[in-house]
Design an enzyme around this catalytic site. Structure first.
Site, PDB file in Angstrom:
ATOM      1  N   LYS A  33       0.854  -1.191   0.000  1.00  0.00           N
ATOM      2  CA  LYS A  33       0.000   0.000   0.000  1.00  0.00           C
ATOM      3  C   LYS A  33       0.888   1.238   0.000  1.00  0.00           C
ATOM      4  O   LYS A  33       1.548   1.546   0.989  1.00  0.00           O
ATOM      5  CB  LYS A  33      -0.898   0.042   1.245  1.00  0.00           C
ATOM      6  CG  LYS A  33      -1.989   1.100   1.085  1.00  0.00           C
ATOM      7  CD  LYS A  33      -2.415   1.759   2.361  1.00  0.00           C
ATOM      8  CE  LYS A  33      -1.498   2.830   2.847  1.00  0.00           C
ATOM      9  NZ  LYS A  33      -1.451   4.067   2.050  1.00  0.00           N
ATOM     10  N   GLU A  40      11.157   1.314   9.249  1.00  0.00           N
ATOM     11  CA  GLU A  40      12.073   2.410   8.898  1.00  0.00           C
ATOM     12  C   GLU A  40      11.337   3.691   9.248  1.00  0.00           C
ATOM     13  O   GLU A  40      10.402   4.085   8.546  1.00  0.00           O
ATOM     14  CB  GLU A  40      12.383   2.378   7.389  1.00  0.00           C
ATOM     15  CG  GLU A  40      13.164   1.167   6.922  1.00  0.00           C
ATOM     16  CD  GLU A  40      14.616   1.205   7.355  1.00  0.00           C
ATOM     17  OE1 GLU A  40      15.092   2.256   7.814  1.00  0.00           O
ATOM     18  OE2 GLU A  40      15.287   0.160   7.246  1.00  0.00           O
ATOM     19  N   CYS A  45      14.042  11.325   5.589  1.00  0.00           N
ATOM     20  CA  CYS A  45      14.182  10.838   6.970  1.00  0.00           C
ATOM     21  C   CYS A  45      15.608  11.043   7.460  1.00  0.00           C
ATOM     22  O   CYS A  45      15.839  11.105   8.664  1.00  0.00           O
ATOM     23  CB  CYS A  45      13.805   9.375   7.038  1.00  0.00           C
ATOM     24  SG  CYS A  45      14.706   8.396   5.839  1.00  0.00           S
ATOM     25  N   GLU A  84      11.596  16.467  14.225  1.00  0.00           N
ATOM     26  CA  GLU A  84      11.904  16.409  12.794  1.00  0.00           C
ATOM     27  C   GLU A  84      11.083  17.508  12.090  1.00  0.00           C
ATOM     28  O   GLU A  84       9.857  17.510  12.173  1.00  0.00           O
ATOM     29  CB  GLU A  84      11.442  15.025  12.319  1.00  0.00           C
ATOM     30  CG  GLU A  84      11.894  14.583  10.985  1.00  0.00           C
ATOM     31  CD  GLU A  84      11.317  13.186  10.636  1.00  0.00           C
ATOM     32  OE1 GLU A  84      10.189  12.848  11.038  1.00  0.00           O
ATOM     33  OE2 GLU A  84      12.021  12.457   9.915  1.00  0.00           O
TER      34      GLU A  84
HETATM   35  P1  NAP Z   1       3.118   8.329   7.795  1.00  0.00           P
HETATM   36  O1  NAP Z   1       2.029   9.278   8.079  1.00  0.00           O
HETATM   37  O2  NAP Z   1       3.551   7.408   8.874  1.00  0.00           O
HETATM   38  O3  NAP Z   1       2.635   7.506   6.505  1.00  0.00           O
HETATM   39  C1  NAP Z   1       3.426   6.510   5.912  1.00  0.00           C
HETATM   40  C2  NAP Z   1       2.532   5.440   5.324  1.00  0.00           C
HETATM   41  O4  NAP Z   1       1.758   4.866   6.367  1.00  0.00           O
HETATM   42  C3  NAP Z   1       1.538   5.965   4.290  1.00  0.00           C
HETATM   43  O5  NAP Z   1       1.362   4.979   3.302  1.00  0.00           O
HETATM   44  C4  NAP Z   1       0.265   6.116   5.105  1.00  0.00           C
HETATM   45  O6  NAP Z   1      -0.912   5.991   4.364  1.00  0.00           O
HETATM   46  C5  NAP Z   1       0.376   4.932   6.035  1.00  0.00           C
HETATM   47  N1  NAP Z   1      -0.397   5.082   7.265  1.00  0.00           N
HETATM   48  C6  NAP Z   1      -0.755   6.215   7.912  1.00  0.00           C
HETATM   49  N2  NAP Z   1      -1.451   5.916   9.026  1.00  0.00           N
HETATM   50  C7  NAP Z   1      -1.522   4.566   9.078  1.00  0.00           C
HETATM   51  C8  NAP Z   1      -2.099   3.642  10.005  1.00  0.00           C
HETATM   52  N3  NAP Z   1      -2.762   4.059  11.092  1.00  0.00           N
HETATM   53  N4  NAP Z   1      -1.975   2.324   9.750  1.00  0.00           N
HETATM   54  C9  NAP Z   1      -1.317   1.896   8.653  1.00  0.00           C
HETATM   55  N5  NAP Z   1      -0.748   2.717   7.747  1.00  0.00           N
HETATM   56  C10 NAP Z   1      -0.855   4.030   7.960  1.00  0.00           C
HETATM   57  O7  NAP Z   1       4.443   9.056   7.329  1.00  0.00           O
HETATM   58  P2  NAP Z   1       4.617  10.136   6.166  1.00  0.00           P
HETATM   59  O8  NAP Z   1       4.244  11.455   6.674  1.00  0.00           O
HETATM   60  O9  NAP Z   1       3.971   9.659   4.921  1.00  0.00           O
HETATM   61  O10 NAP Z   1       6.191  10.039   5.914  1.00  0.00           O
HETATM   62  C11 NAP Z   1       7.100  10.829   6.583  1.00  0.00           C
HETATM   63  C12 NAP Z   1       7.753  10.067   7.723  1.00  0.00           C
HETATM   64  O11 NAP Z   1       8.373   8.902   7.199  1.00  0.00           O
HETATM   65  C13 NAP Z   1       8.844  10.876   8.368  1.00  0.00           C
HETATM   66  O12 NAP Z   1       8.802  10.712   9.762  1.00  0.00           O
HETATM   67  C14 NAP Z   1      10.121  10.238   7.811  1.00  0.00           C
HETATM   68  O13 NAP Z   1      11.248  10.377   8.633  1.00  0.00           O
HETATM   69  C15 NAP Z   1       9.715   8.806   7.678  1.00  0.00           C
HETATM   70  N6  NAP Z   1      10.539   8.117   6.697  1.00  0.00           N
HETATM   71  C16 NAP Z   1      11.456   7.214   7.150  1.00  0.00           C
HETATM   72  C17 NAP Z   1      12.295   6.580   6.237  1.00  0.00           C
HETATM   73  C18 NAP Z   1      13.326   5.593   6.708  1.00  0.00           C
HETATM   74  O14 NAP Z   1      13.875   4.873   5.870  1.00  0.00           O
HETATM   75  N7  NAP Z   1      13.622   5.508   7.995  1.00  0.00           N
HETATM   76  C19 NAP Z   1      12.193   6.861   4.875  1.00  0.00           C
HETATM   77  C20 NAP Z   1      11.242   7.783   4.446  1.00  0.00           C
HETATM   78  C21 NAP Z   1      10.412   8.407   5.384  1.00  0.00           C
HETATM   79  P3  NAP Z   1      -1.744   7.304   3.942  1.00  0.00           P
HETATM   80  O15 NAP Z   1      -0.885   8.026   3.006  1.00  0.00           O
HETATM   81  O16 NAP Z   1      -2.947   6.720   3.297  1.00  0.00           O
HETATM   82  O17 NAP Z   1      -2.026   8.054   5.201  1.00  0.00           O
END
Ligand code: NAP
Length: 485
Positions: free
Chosen positions: A181, A257, A291, A388
């Site tokens: 997804k 991650e 990230c 962050e």
């Molecule tokens: P996010 O809100 O956690 O969303 C990431 C994914 O999770 C999206 O596909 C989102 O779907 C889904 N999601 C959201 N709520 C969920 C739930 N309750 N249950 C299951 N899935 C759910 O994060 P983001 O804002 O998209 O991304 C930014 C974050 O990712 C930052 O904190 C960044 O540091 C981190 N990141 C980490 C890495 C790494 O390798 N460590 C790499 C890239 C990014 P929807 O879009 O449909 O809400």
């Protein structure tokens, strides 16, 4: 969006992908450009029923996929890699349209995504077990590695092509089948990559894609469905925690991650020009929405003023605008919420004594463009030093004592990436070993590579992606003991 594409026919079907199966509900959701607000696509909004059907397909396909030889799996991954390379321009255009990053960065991300497929096409052939010297002569003891099974994967919007490749290529190489997804804002490049996967010849049910606007319902199904044996998630620490809790009932394996709060330390003995170049890369790539973005820049007193002056000068050369415009190096932020966050971090810092040395404002009143910003006189009491920011904001903290700065750098719940610039060899080793981070960039602002283990310590995650270690995360170890010999 279609106007940007060369292979119009191939990608015109992104919203009617056969891998999707038949959507049950007639609901749809819109994908829009963060740069112009243009409607790019309307996709089927899939829910629990479709997720369950995709899991069933993946579960049926898994034994057959695992039974192929490693070379056969590798050949299909190679074909997928080649198709991605052949269509890199189109994939980059789709990525820029839905995510906003400059086209050159999008192209480099697609190349990086292809590199993961190439790497794991090669690694598929190098899954080794071991033999153990048995403590008695009548036994033989060995270890074999087998695929975990069906893997549920969830990816974020900031690297919508490379995160997909980084997760699913090791899973597929290991013999797992997957249900993916992608993020609601950036599903199109994933859809296009899956269209190419169909052409590469993956057997029916091996790769399955769920388009959805409500990640929580899909996440719950992936975590609670017993046919899914592992969850691999990239995204925020908050959602990572939730998924881990949801997986605990079935003691389901997880790879996470998550978020970071990367320190970027410049010591007195650093090459300042190199440190400034590294800071530009580590801070402003992808408009600071990575990230591993440098989130706190610590600069030692002796070189502080020179570093600030040179950084501010370089920042002036970064041009902000639509990702399709030539020469643009900083595209829009993903949405208004991201814009509000950077503005609140700046306001909080200024209220507590921070000084905006460059930038600090939106570009235009519409859209989500924000000037690359340099903030000085930053202290630990400010939100910007604790959270962050995920935007083009470089907060600079002056420091005196080299031991103290390492303690401060480590004083966070996160442990993903850290950077430092120094030349004294003894200091380089000491600091590299003392930083509590999964990845440390020494005299470089960029370190991601398919050949290296990417991942964090503490609340930045569990597991590693990339390198030979990334494959291990999708394999079970089985000990065989043969008696009566
Ligand atoms: P996010 O809100 O956690 O969303 C990431 C994914 O999770 C999206 O596909 C989102 O779907 C889904 N999601 C959201 N709520 C969920 C739930 N309750 N249950 C299951 N899935 C759910 O994060 P983001 O804002 O998209 O991304 C930014 C974050 O990712 C930052 O904190 C960044 O540091 C981190 N990141 C980490 C890495 C790494 O390798 N460590 C790499 C890239 C990014 P929807 O879009 O449909 O809400």
């Amino acid at each position: 969006m279609i106007r940007y594409l060369k292979s119009r026919e191939l990608f015109a079907g992104i919203d009617r992908m056969p891998a999707l199966g038949t959507p049950v509900s007639a609901r749809t959701f819109e994908v829009t450009s963060p740069s112009t607000g243009e409607l790019l696509a309307e996709l089927p909004d899939m829910g629990v029923e479709e997720t369950r059907a995709a899991i069933d397909k993946a579960h049926c396909a898994q034994p057959g996929w695992a039974a192929l030889t490693a070379r056969e799996r590798s050949d299909i991954l190679w074909r997928w890699h080649q198709l991605i390379v052949d269509h890199a321009d189109d994939l980059a255009a789709i990525l820029t349209a839905e995510m906003g990053k400059p086209l050159a960065e999008a192209k480099s991300e697609v190349t990086h995504a292809a590199a993961y497929l190439q790497w794991y096409a090669e690694e598929a052939n190098r899954i080794y077990g071991e033999t153990i010297s048995a403590p008695s002569t009548d036994r033989r003891m060995l270890v074999i590695k087998q695929p975990i099974g069906v893997v549920g994967t969830i990816t974020p919007w900031n690297f919508p092509a490379s995160m997909v490749a980084r997760k699913i290529s090791p899973a597929l190489a290991a013999g797992c089948t997957i249900v993916l997804k992608p993020a609601e804002q950036t599903p199109l490049v994933a859809g296009a990559m899956f269209a190419l996967a169909q052409l590469a010849g993956f057997p029916e049910g091996v790769v399955n894609l769920i388009y959805a606007s409500e990640g929580d319902a899909i996440g719950r199904e992936l975590c609670s469905n017993a046919k899914v044996r592992k969850i691999s998630f990239t995204g925020s620490t908050e959602v990572g925690r939730l998924l881990m809790r949801q997986c605990s009932d079935q003691i389901k394996k997880v790879s996470l991650e998550l978020g970071g709060n990367a320190p970027f330390i410049v010591f007195d003995d650093a090459d300042i020009d190199a440190a400034v170049d590294g800071a530009i890369q580590a801070k402003f790539r992808n408009a600071g929405q990575t990230c591993v973005s440098a989130n706190r820049l610590y600069v030692q007193s002796g070189v502080h003023d020179e570093f600030v002056e040179k950084l501010a000068e370089k920042v002036c050369q970064l041009s902000v605008g639509d990702g399709f415009d030539p020469g643009v190096s900083i595209g829009p932020l993903i949405d208004k919420r991201a814009l509000a966050k950077i503005e609140s971090h700046i306001a909080d810092a200024v209220a507590k004594g921070g000084i905006v040395r460059r930038g600090g404002d939106r570009v235009g009143m519409e859209g989500t463009l924000f000037q690359p910003t340099v903030l000085t006189e930053v202290s630990r009491a400010m939100t910007v030093a604790q959270e962050e920011t995920f935007g083009p904001l470089a907060p600079i903290i002056r420091f005196q004592d080299a031991d103290q700065v390492v303690r401060e750098a480590n004083d966070t719940i996160y442990g993903l990436a850290a950077y430092f610039y120094a030349s004294n060899l003894k200091r380089v080793w000491r600091v590299a070993e003392a930083l509590e981070y999964g990845m440390v960039g020494i005299n470089t602002g960029r370190m991601s590579s398919e050949a290296a283990p990417f991942g964090g310590m503490k609340q930045s995650g569990i597991g590693r992606e990339g390198s030979r270690h990334g494959l291990e995360d999708y394999l079970e170890m089985k000990y065989l003991c043969m008696g009566g010999i």
